[in-house]
Motif scaffolding. Structure first.
Motif, PDB file in Angstrom:
ATOM      1  N   SER A 128       0.842  -1.200   0.000  1.00 29.12           N
ATOM      2  CA  SER A 128       0.000   0.000   0.000  1.00 29.12           C
ATOM      3  C   SER A 128       0.873   1.245   0.000  1.00 29.12           C
ATOM      4  CB  SER A 128      -0.933   0.021   1.223  1.00 29.12           C
ATOM      5  OG  SER A 128      -0.179   0.108   2.424  1.00 29.12           O
ATOM      6  N   ILE A 129       0.345   2.303  -0.586  1.00 35.03           N
ATOM      7  CA  ILE A 129       0.990   3.618  -0.542  1.00 35.03           C
ATOM      8  C   ILE A 129      -0.078   4.639  -0.184  1.00 35.03           C
ATOM      9  CG2 ILE A 129       2.239   5.394  -1.816  1.00 35.03           C
ATOM     10  CD1 ILE A 129       3.287   3.239  -3.670  1.00 35.03           C
ATOM     11  N   ASP A 130       0.142   5.384   0.880  1.00 35.44           N
ATOM     12  CA  ASP A 130      -0.788   6.427   1.325  1.00 35.44           C
ATOM     13  C   ASP A 130      -0.075   7.766   1.318  1.00 35.44           C
ATOM     14  OD1 ASP A 130      -3.323   4.925   2.681  1.00 35.44           O
ATOM     15  OD2 ASP A 130      -1.483   3.766   2.964  1.00 35.44           O
ATOM     16  N   LEU A 131      -0.729   8.757   0.743  1.00 38.12           N
ATOM     17  CA  LEU A 131      -0.174  10.112   0.696  1.00 38.12           C
ATOM     18  C   LEU A 131      -1.228  11.104   1.150  1.00 38.12           C
ATOM     19  CD1 LEU A 131       2.076  12.146  -0.235  1.00 38.12           C
ATOM     20  CD2 LEU A 131       0.833  12.243  -2.399  1.00 38.12           C
ATOM     21  N   ARG A 132      -0.808  12.022   1.992  1.00 40.85           N
ATOM     22  CA  ARG A 132      -1.684  13.101   2.454  1.00 40.85           C
ATOM     23  C   ARG A 132      -1.009  14.422   2.129  1.00 40.85           C
ATOM     24  NH1 ARG A 132      -2.657  16.378   7.018  1.00 40.85           N
ATOM     25  NH2 ARG A 132      -4.826  16.408   7.745  1.00 40.85           N
ATOM     26  N   TYR A 133      -1.732  15.346   1.508  1.00 41.30           N
ATOM     27  CA  TYR A 133      -1.143  16.645   1.186  1.00 41.30           C
ATOM     28  C   TYR A 133      -2.239  17.715   1.167  1.00 41.30           C
ATOM     29  CZ  TYR A 133      -3.007  15.957  -3.541  1.00 41.30           C
ATOM     30  OH  TYR A 133      -3.835  15.733  -4.605  1.00 41.30           O
ATOM     31  N   GLY A 134      -1.811  18.948   1.367  1.00 36.75           N
ATOM     32  CA  GLY A 134      -2.734  20.059   1.370  1.00 36.75           C
ATOM     33  C   GLY A 134      -2.806  20.755   0.018  1.00 36.75           C
ATOM     34  N   LYS A 135      -3.753  21.651  -0.113  1.00 37.27           N
ATOM     35  CA  LYS A 135      -3.944  22.365  -1.371  1.00 37.27           C
ATOM     36  C   LYS A 135      -2.766  23.275  -1.685  1.00 37.27           C
ATOM     37  CE  LYS A 135      -7.678  24.559  -3.950  1.00 37.27           C
ATOM     38  NZ  LYS A 135      -9.078  25.058  -3.892  1.00 37.27           N
ATOM     39  N   ASP A 136      -2.020  23.692  -0.648  1.00 36.61           N
ATOM     40  CA  ASP A 136      -0.859  24.559  -0.877  1.00 36.61           C
ATOM     41  C   ASP A 136       0.189  23.870  -1.747  1.00 36.61           C
ATOM     42  OD1 ASP A 136      -2.017  26.518   0.588  1.00 36.61           O
ATOM     43  OD2 ASP A 136      -0.422  26.696   2.073  1.00 36.61           O
ATOM     44  N   LEU A 137       0.366  22.558  -1.586  1.00 32.82           N
ATOM     45  CA  LEU A 137       1.333  21.842  -2.411  1.00 32.82           C
ATOM     46  C   LEU A 137       0.938  21.869  -3.877  1.00 32.82           C
ATOM     47  CD1 LEU A 137       3.787  19.998  -2.803  1.00 32.82           C
ATOM     48  CD2 LEU A 137       2.292  18.042  -2.324  1.00 32.82           C
ATOM     49  N   MET A 138      -0.339  21.642  -4.175  1.00 33.64           N
ATOM     50  CA  MET A 138      -0.790  21.669  -5.558  1.00 33.64           C
ATOM     51  C   MET A 138      -0.711  23.091  -6.120  1.00 33.64           C
ATOM     52  SD  MET A 138      -1.569  19.519  -7.814  1.00 33.64           S
ATOM     53  CE  MET A 138      -1.850  18.133  -6.721  1.00 33.64           C
ATOM     54  N   GLU A 139      -0.969  24.092  -5.270  1.00 29.60           N
ATOM     55  CA  GLU A 139      -0.821  25.486  -5.680  1.00 29.60           C
ATOM     56  C   GLU A 139       0.618  25.777  -6.087  1.00 29.60           C
ATOM     57  OE1 GLU A 139      -1.178  29.564  -6.330  1.00 29.60           O
ATOM     58  OE2 GLU A 139      -2.877  28.236  -5.888  1.00 29.60           O
ATOM     59  N   ASN A 147       1.589  33.371  -6.795  1.00 29.30           N
ATOM     60  CA  ASN A 147       0.336  33.829  -6.199  1.00 29.30           C
ATOM     61  C   ASN A 147       0.425  34.005  -4.686  1.00 29.30           C
ATOM     62  OD1 ASN A 147      -0.875  33.753  -8.726  1.00 29.30           O
ATOM     63  ND2 ASN A 147      -1.761  31.708  -8.424  1.00 29.30           N
ATOM     64  N   ARG A 148       1.622  33.793  -4.121  1.00 31.93           N
ATOM     65  CA  ARG A 148       1.774  33.890  -2.670  1.00 31.93           C
ATOM     66  C   ARG A 148       2.900  34.849  -2.281  1.00 31.93           C
ATOM     67  NH1 ARG A 148      -0.600  29.654   0.215  1.00 31.93           N
ATOM     68  NH2 ARG A 148      -2.438  28.960  -0.937  1.00 31.93           N
ATOM     69  N   ILE A 149       3.107  35.880  -3.065  1.00 33.39           N
ATOM     70  CA  ILE A 149       4.093  36.896  -2.696  1.00 33.39           C
ATOM     71  C   ILE A 149       3.593  37.630  -1.450  1.00 33.39           C
ATOM     72  CG2 ILE A 149       5.373  38.933  -3.439  1.00 33.39           C
ATOM     73  CD1 ILE A 149       6.001  36.401  -5.019  1.00 33.39           C
ATOM     74  N   GLY A 150       4.438  37.664  -0.429  1.00 31.20           N
ATOM     75  CA  GLY A 150       4.032  38.274   0.824  1.00 31.20           C
ATOM     76  C   GLY A 150       3.184  37.360   1.691  1.00 31.20           C
ATOM     77  N   ALA A 151       3.107  36.099   1.298  1.00 33.44           N
ATOM     78  CA  ALA A 151       2.319  35.130   2.062  1.00 33.44           C
ATOM     79  C   ALA A 151       3.112  33.832   2.168  1.00 33.44           C
ATOM     80  CB  ALA A 151       0.962  34.897   1.403  1.00 33.44           C
ATOM     81  N   GLU A 152       2.615  32.946   2.979  1.00 33.91           N
ATOM     82  CA  GLU A 152       3.323  31.710   3.266  1.00 33.91           C
ATOM     83  C   GLU A 152       2.669  30.522   2.569  1.00 33.91           C
ATOM     84  OE1 GLU A 152       5.260  30.594   7.348  1.00 33.91           O
ATOM     85  OE2 GLU A 152       3.241  29.717   7.327  1.00 33.91           O
ATOM     86  N   ILE A 153       3.482  29.649   2.006  1.00 31.62           N
ATOM     87  CA  ILE A 153       3.024  28.366   1.470  1.00 31.62           C
ATOM     88  C   ILE A 153       3.344  27.308   2.509  1.00 31.62           C
ATOM     89  CG2 ILE A 153       3.324  26.645  -0.348  1.00 31.62           C
ATOM     90  CD1 ILE A 153       4.072  28.896  -2.237  1.00 31.62           C
ATOM     91  N   ASN A 154       2.308  26.648   3.007  1.00 31.93           N
ATOM     92  CA  ASN A 154       2.473  25.670   4.078  1.00 31.93           C
ATOM     93  C   ASN A 154       2.438  24.255   3.494  1.00 31.93           C
ATOM     94  OD1 ASN A 154       2.496  24.154   6.395  1.00 31.93           O
ATOM     95  ND2 ASN A 154       0.855  25.283   7.410  1.00 31.93           N
ATOM     96  N   LEU A 155       3.552  23.563   3.599  1.00 29.85           N
ATOM     97  CA  LEU A 155       3.650  22.196   3.096  1.00 29.85           C
ATOM     98  C   LEU A 155       3.612  21.171   4.228  1.00 29.85           C
ATOM     99  CD1 LEU A 155       6.489  22.780   0.465  1.00 29.85           C
ATOM    100  CD2 LEU A 155       4.017  22.957   0.145  1.00 29.85           C
ATOM    101  N   SER A 156       3.202  21.591   5.414  1.00 29.62           N
ATOM    102  CA  SER A 156       3.255  20.726   6.595  1.00 29.62           C
ATOM    103  C   SER A 156       2.231  19.606   6.554  1.00 29.62           C
ATOM    104  CB  SER A 156       3.047  21.560   7.865  1.00 29.62           C
ATOM    105  OG  SER A 156       4.035  22.571   7.967  1.00 29.62           O
ATOM    106  N   ASP A 157       1.211  19.739   5.701  1.00 28.49           N
ATOM    107  CA  ASP A 157       0.204  18.680   5.605  1.00 28.49           C
ATOM    108  C   ASP A 157       0.671  17.498   4.767  1.00 28.49           C
ATOM    109  OD1 ASP A 157      -1.803  19.988   7.118  1.00 28.49           O
ATOM    110  OD2 ASP A 157      -2.221  21.283   5.415  1.00 28.49           O
ATOM    111  N   THR A 158       1.836  17.608   4.141  1.00 23.63           N
ATOM    112  CA  THR A 158       2.311  16.548   3.257  1.00 23.63           C
ATOM    113  C   THR A 158       2.923  15.409   4.064  1.00 23.63           C
ATOM    114  OG1 THR A 158       2.802  18.187   1.548  1.00 23.63           O
ATOM    115  CG2 THR A 158       3.799  16.016   1.307  1.00 23.63           C
ATOM    116  N   ARG A 159       2.357  14.203   3.903  1.00 25.02           N
ATOM    117  CA  ARG A 159       2.871  13.018   4.582  1.00 25.02           C
ATOM    118  C   ARG A 159       2.766  11.825   3.652  1.00 25.02           C
ATOM    119  NH1 ARG A 159       0.575  11.825  10.356  1.00 25.02           N
ATOM    120  NH2 ARG A 159       2.264  10.307  10.162  1.00 25.02           N
ATOM    121  N   ILE A 160       3.685  10.906   3.779  1.00 27.17           N
ATOM    122  CA  ILE A 160       3.663   9.695   2.964  1.00 27.17           C
ATOM    123  C   ILE A 160       3.879   8.483   3.849  1.00 27.17           C
ATOM    124  CG2 ILE A 160       6.137   9.785   2.409  1.00 27.17           C
ATOM    125  CD1 ILE A 160       5.374   8.612  -0.350  1.00 27.17           C
TER     126      ILE A 160
END
Length: 457
Positions: A128-139, A147-160
């Motif tokens: 099995s392979i399970d991956l969890r990621y947030g919309k920020d990664l796809m963005e 699209n995130r100048i002056g803002a933060e991209i959060n990749l902390s939701d990414t897990r495998i």
């Protein structure tokens, strides 16, 4: 670092080329649990109808995705070539997305029924392979940081979490309270083969300064733990029989359990529950940990004009800001536990309605999927239809199942989405289970059904 790059590349290919989902319910297959011995892997409280059962080697797979095929690949007007379009995938993404593969091969299954219960001996190979990621990664994949100048991209939701192992075990189910309660358990010796997972609490963020466009990158617990992958990726560094020897026996062993129970509340109503894959694998052999120290760095860019190998210079500049190493420390991971809850209403001895709830606990979340099923038996055939609702994806699917008892031979098949054969690009789920069993001594144990005809009450 070479092995690390191969690992990341392999992971990316698996994630974005396969795109499977985490709701590995096997609802239609679960609905055959009173007939097919291999469903003990979903509900251990199983007692076969025949005295002796021998299951021939079979396989099953499930493929689901947050993306329909038409969202995953597309082509421009007038172009004959398909491509992965991250803008389309971004539009289809939820805030949190969880996807996975699940493949199971039943190597053998032997069952024996007694007067008050049953015993079984089995062996399976599972991956099995399970991956969890947030919309920020796809963005970030679709638009970078534009699209995130002056803002933060959060990749902390990414897990495998990727697992491959084989298991051999024994099972026992027993009846109590004048056959109204059935309790079952399976004990499994598990040997872990190949594994990759992000460490608990791994996180990362990227902030782009709106004044000078510099990047501020923060990483914490940025470790990827693996086992067996170096043997696959660098096989030339090992003896020719190293892989086969490792696959047959190694030190990555543990004991795991499946538990289940069924209770006949009324003659026409049965409720049940099952918890599968309870255990922890201790990874000791062929272990590699790829670590990046907790850090926060600012990347302001470098002068590339006039450099012959500008891309290499840029890469070296980035790598020099992070302190990475490779270790060989043992680690432990929990098996992705799966739970089922079900209630069955027997309208007659041949007609059964069931409501089922399923949850996969791979990332320790509760986000169940549901199904409503109907099964009918006529002569030596049992067939059913099923409608399922996948909570995480808000998608409805229509499934079917079939099991036969022709002499000593039993053929079965099950799928949760039979509509995919019509227009596969419109669906995000595909699964199929099939098999062949030899069953003997059915007449010895067959008795008048305990289910009642409600019309007679």
């Amino acid at each position: 670092m070479k092995a690390m790059k191969k690992l990341l590349l392999t992971t990316a290919l698996l994630v974005f080329a396969i795109q499977f989902s985490y709701s590995q319910a096997y609802f239609s297959y679960f609905q055959l649990r009173e007939l097919v011995p291999q469903t003990q892997s979903l509900q251990p409280a199983f007692i076969p109808k025949g005295t002796f059962t021998f299951g021939l080697p079979t396989a099953g797979f499930l493929a689901q995705s947050d993306f329909k095929l038409r969202d995953l690949i597309s082509k421009q007007s007038g172009d004959v070539n398909f491509e992965v379009n991250f803008d389309v995938m971004l539009a289809a993404s939820a805030e949190i997305n969880t996807i996975s593969t699940d493949v199971t091969a039943n190597l053998f299954h032997v069952g024996y029924k007694t007067k008050n219960g049953a015993y079984s001996l089995f062996a399976n190979a599972r991956a099995s392979i399970d991956l969890r990621y947030g919309k920020d990664l796809m963005e970030f994949l679709a638009n970078g940081n534009s699209n995130r100048i002056g803002a933060e991209i959060n990749l902390s939701d990414t897990r495998i979490f990727a697992n491959t192992y084989h298991e051999i075990g024994i099972g026992h189910a027993h009846k109590f309270l004048e056959d109204r309660l059935t309790v079952g358990a399976r004990v499994k010796m598990i040997t872990g083969l190949f594994h990759a997972s992000t460490a608990e609490g791994a996180s990362g963020t990227l902030y782009t300064n709106e004044i000078d466009n510099s990047w501020r990158v923060s990483l914490q617990n940025a470790t990827i733990n693996t086992a067996g992958l170096d043997l696959l990726m660098n096989s030339d560094d090992y003896e020719s029989n190293a892989t086969s020897s490792y696959a047959m026996s190694n030190q990555n062993k543990t004991v795991a359990f499946d538990l289940g129970a069924k209770f006949k509340v009324l003659d026409w109503l049965t409720v049940e529950a099952a918890m599968n894959d309870i255990g922890t694998i201790n990874w000791k052999e062929q272990v590699r940990n790829y670590n990046t120290a907790d850090t926060t760095v600012t990347i302001s860019g470098i002068q590339l004009r006039g450099l012959e190998n500008s891309s290499d210079s840029f890469k070296d500049s980035i790598q020099n800001k992070f302190r990475s190493n490779e270790t060989q420390k043992e680690f432990s991971t929990s098996l992705p536990m799966k739970t089922y809850l079900a209630a069955s209403l027997f309208l007659t001895s041949r007609d059964k309605f069931t409501v089922i709830a399923f949850n996969n606990h791979v990332f320790k979340e509760i986000d169940p999927s549901f199904a409503v099923a109907y099964n009918h038996t006529v002569n030596k055939f049992t067939f059913g239809v099923l409608g399922s609702y996948r909570g995480p994806q808000n998608e409805v699917n229509l499934g079917l199942n079939l099991a036969t008892d022709i002499g000593p031979m039993q053929l079965y098949l099950a799928t949760d989405n039979m509509l995919i054969s019509n227009k596969p690009e419109q669906y995000s789920k595909m699964d199929f289970r099939f098999g062949l069993n030899l069953m003997f001594g059915y007449k010895k144990w067959s008795s008048k059904s305990d289910a009642v005809d409600l019309d007679s009450l």
